[in-house]
Design a protein around this motif. Structure first.
Motif, PDB file in Angstrom:
ATOM      1  N   ILE A   2       0.849  -1.225   0.039  1.00  0.00           N
ATOM      2  CA  ILE A   2       0.084  -0.025  -0.041  1.00  0.00           C
ATOM      3  C   ILE A   2       0.940   1.171   0.201  1.00  0.00           C
ATOM      4  O   ILE A   2       0.824   2.117   0.985  1.00  0.00           O
ATOM      5  CB  ILE A   2      -1.018   0.080   1.016  1.00  0.00           C
ATOM      6  N   PRO A   3       1.736   1.466  -1.073  1.00  0.00           N
ATOM      7  CA  PRO A   3       2.736   2.560  -0.993  1.00  0.00           C
ATOM      8  C   PRO A   3       1.898   3.886  -0.966  1.00  0.00           C
ATOM      9  O   PRO A   3       2.733   4.661  -0.581  1.00  0.00           O
ATOM     10  CB  PRO A   3       3.517   2.450  -2.550  1.00  0.00           C
ATOM     11  N   LEU A   4       0.701   4.094  -1.406  1.00  0.00           N
ATOM     12  CA  LEU A   4       0.261   5.644  -1.269  1.00  0.00           C
ATOM     13  C   LEU A   4       0.092   6.063   0.270  1.00  0.00           C
ATOM     14  O   LEU A   4       0.041   7.280   0.381  1.00  0.00           O
ATOM     15  CB  LEU A   4      -1.061   5.553  -1.977  1.00  0.00           C
ATOM     16  N   PRO A  50       3.742   7.185   3.305  1.00  0.00           N
ATOM     17  CA  PRO A  50       4.135   8.429   3.955  1.00  0.00           C
ATOM     18  C   PRO A  50       3.502   8.936   5.110  1.00  0.00           C
ATOM     19  O   PRO A  50       3.808   9.362   6.009  1.00  0.00           O
ATOM     20  CB  PRO A  50       4.020   9.408   2.840  1.00  0.00           C
ATOM     21  N   VAL A  51       2.001   8.671   5.248  1.00  0.00           N
ATOM     22  CA  VAL A  51       1.178   8.819   6.325  1.00  0.00           C
ATOM     23  C   VAL A  51       1.469   7.734   7.399  1.00  0.00           C
ATOM     24  O   VAL A  51       1.569   8.188   8.493  1.00  0.00           O
ATOM     25  CB  VAL A  51      -0.227   8.862   5.710  1.00  0.00           C
ATOM     26  N   LEU A  52       1.445   6.551   7.111  1.00  0.00           N
ATOM     27  CA  LEU A  52       1.544   5.662   8.240  1.00  0.00           C
ATOM     28  C   LEU A  52       2.808   5.302   8.748  1.00  0.00           C
ATOM     29  O   LEU A  52       2.992   5.131  10.053  1.00  0.00           O
ATOM     30  CB  LEU A  52       0.903   4.047   7.776  1.00  0.00           C
ATOM     31  N   ILE A  53       3.767   5.428   7.961  1.00  0.00           N
ATOM     32  CA  ILE A  53       5.165   5.023   8.487  1.00  0.00           C
ATOM     33  C   ILE A  53       6.000   6.509   8.467  1.00  0.00           C
ATOM     34  O   ILE A  53       6.607   6.750   7.450  1.00  0.00           O
ATOM     35  CB  ILE A  53       5.848   4.119   7.630  1.00  0.00           C
ATOM     36  N   THR A  54       6.394   6.798   9.749  1.00  0.00           N
ATOM     37  CA  THR A  54       7.168   8.026   9.792  1.00  0.00           C
ATOM     38  C   THR A  54       8.228   7.639  10.742  1.00  0.00           C
ATOM     39  O   THR A  54       8.452   6.526  11.622  1.00  0.00           O
ATOM     40  CB  THR A  54       6.303   9.317  10.187  1.00  0.00           C
ATOM     41  N   ASN A  55       9.128   8.692  10.924  1.00  0.00           N
ATOM     42  CA  ASN A  55      10.335   8.156  12.089  1.00  0.00           C
ATOM     43  C   ASN A  55       9.857   8.163  13.291  1.00  0.00           C
ATOM     44  O   ASN A  55      10.000   7.205  14.161  1.00  0.00           O
ATOM     45  CB  ASN A  55      11.445   9.368  11.925  1.00  0.00           C
ATOM     46  N   ASN A  56       8.771   9.079  13.719  1.00  0.00           N
ATOM     47  CA  ASN A  56       8.241   8.724  15.026  1.00  0.00           C
ATOM     48  C   ASN A  56       7.477   7.764  15.248  1.00  0.00           C
ATOM     49  O   ASN A  56       7.477   6.873  16.298  1.00  0.00           O
ATOM     50  CB  ASN A  56       7.249   9.917  15.159  1.00  0.00           C
ATOM     51  N   THR A  57       6.719   6.970  14.252  1.00  0.00           N
ATOM     52  CA  THR A  57       5.887   5.628  14.247  1.00  0.00           C
ATOM     53  C   THR A  57       6.879   4.664  14.469  1.00  0.00           C
ATOM     54  O   THR A  57       6.842   3.691  15.377  1.00  0.00           O
ATOM     55  CB  THR A  57       5.194   5.567  12.965  1.00  0.00           C
ATOM     56  N   ILE A  58       8.033   4.705  13.736  1.00  0.00           N
ATOM     57  CA  ILE A  58       9.183   3.609  13.467  1.00  0.00           C
ATOM     58  C   ILE A  58       9.749   3.747  15.210  1.00  0.00           C
ATOM     59  O   ILE A  58       9.787   2.446  15.671  1.00  0.00           O
ATOM     60  CB  ILE A  58      10.056   3.681  12.733  1.00  0.00           C
ATOM     61  N   SER A  59       9.971   4.722  15.663  1.00  0.00           N
ATOM     62  CA  SER A  59      10.589   4.885  17.161  1.00  0.00           C
ATOM     63  C   SER A  59       9.539   4.188  18.133  1.00  0.00           C
ATOM     64  O   SER A  59      10.062   3.498  19.024  1.00  0.00           O
ATOM     65  CB  SER A  59      10.602   6.461  17.471  1.00  0.00           C
ATOM     66  N   VAL A  60       8.157   4.762  17.904  1.00  0.00           N
ATOM     67  CA  VAL A  60       7.131   4.095  18.935  1.00  0.00           C
ATOM     68  C   VAL A  60       7.130   2.611  18.880  1.00  0.00           C
ATOM     69  O   VAL A  60       7.398   1.755  19.895  1.00  0.00           O
ATOM     70  CB  VAL A  60       5.898   4.571  18.778  1.00  0.00           C
TER      71      VAL A  60
END
Length: 348
Positions: free
Chosen positions: A129-131, A134-144
């Motif tokens: 789901i590439p579109l 950018p919304v679902l996966i961010t640096n903050n999301t990955i850090s959490v």
């Protein structure tokens, strides 16, 4: 009933490879030391390189940093003791030191497993789901998510540690392994609690390994299906190139573990030395190999490395070109030039 054979153990004896002849202690310790240096240098390089290169401050490379941190910590916890055993004939580890090592061995392995699951999620969303990526996966999301990957095993391994500390030891203090783990410690214990602790440990191990593995298999199968359905060969090749490093890293972690488990289930047995070697390889070898996969199988890191190397080469050439003297006519003479020495009257 109280067991009168229970003794108070002050330390444990690390056996390493029981069948290894003393004449090979030196080469084996040197090989393990080189392996430790490779783990330390490679993973520290990844951490520093990604930290300093702002263009790599992306979710995927943040996950690589967490994996590098677990690999670095695991190598630091396990290898120095076995190296000192063969290098300095220092085979003993304190009672509580052995339990601390056991805790970190299992905690870091479980954390690595959950971080691999986060990496699989990252690639699943990026490719399937590439579109929405950018919304679902961010640096903050990955850090959490990586924070949860570190935190979830913590209370589970504390439970394993506290239960193991309640065991009574009535056999010996010999650890038939290169480092302390629950199986080697439990094998020297006695009493009714041993079986209960074995079941609890097995359930926790299955939870920390099989749940991430199940999600990883699901995500990778979904990704492969999406890649196969791509009509553009160039897009298929590019997508596969971003997916290959993750496959290699995951296989290095899970495949040897599954192999040892399956062989034991079907009744195929190894000698003690071979089993210890396999366990050492699947626990330590990936930590040394992973940095190479990050650098040579990941396009962005490889391109940045080549760019840095070119800049370094140009800087060296420029520095060498300035090592010269200029005469009164403006001619340039290099210091190392032997055929055309600089006249004395032009030397200040």
């Amino acid at each position: 009933m109280f067991d009168t054979n229970v003794t108070k153990i002050r330390d444990f004896l690390i056996v390493g490879f029981p069948g290894l002849s003393p004449e090979y202690y030196g080469p084996v310790s040197a090989l393990l030391f080189v392996l430790f240096l490779a783990i330390a240098a490679g993973n520290i390089f990844i951490l520093v390189f990604v930290k300093c290169e702002r263009s790599l401050h992306k979710p995927t490379y943040l996950i690589f940093c967490h994996l590098a941190l677990t690999d670095l910590a695991f190598g630091t916890v396990t290898l120095p003791k076995i190296i000192s055993k063969y290098w300095f004939d220092d085979s003993f580890i304190s009672f509580y030191g052995c339990f601390v090592q056991m805790f970190f061995v299992h905690f870091l392995g479980a954390a690595h497993s959950f971080i691999l699951m986060v990496m699989a999620l990252d690639r699943f969303i990026a490719i399937c789901i590439p579109l929405r990526y950018p919304v679902l996966i961010t640096n903050n999301t990955i850090s959490v998510l990586c924070g949860f990957a570190w935190f979830i095993p913590l209370p589970l391994m504390v439970v394993v540690l506290l239960h193991a500390l309640t065991l009574s030891f009535c056999k010996s203090n010999v650890i038939a392994q290169c480092y302390c783990d629950t199986i080697s410690i439990r094998s020297q214990a006695c009493g009714e609690d041993v079986f209960t602790i074995a079941v609890i440990t097995l359930c926790i191990a299955m939870f920390t390994l099989l749940i991430p593995l199940a999600f990883i298999l699901f995500s990778y199968i979904s990704i492969i299906v999406v890649i196969i359905k791509m009509s553009n060969a160039a897009s298929r090749k590019k997508t596969l190139s971003t997916f290959t490093p993750q496959i290699l890293i995951t296989c290095l972690f899970y495949f040897p573990r599954c192999f040892v488990y399956v062989t034991s289930v079907v009744g195929f047995s190894f000698s003690l030395d071979v089993r210890i070697l396999l366990m050492l390889l699947y626990s330590v070898f990936p930590a040394a190999v992973n940095p190479g996969i990050y650098c040579f199988k990941t396009q962005d890191i490889k391109q940045m490395l080549m760019k840095r190397l070119r800049k370094t080469k140009i800087a060296i050439e420029i520095k060498l070109s300035y090592k010269c003297q200029t005469d009164g006519l403006g001619r340039m003479y290099t210091i190392t030039q032997q055929n055309y020495p600089i006249p004395d009257k032009f030397v200040t």
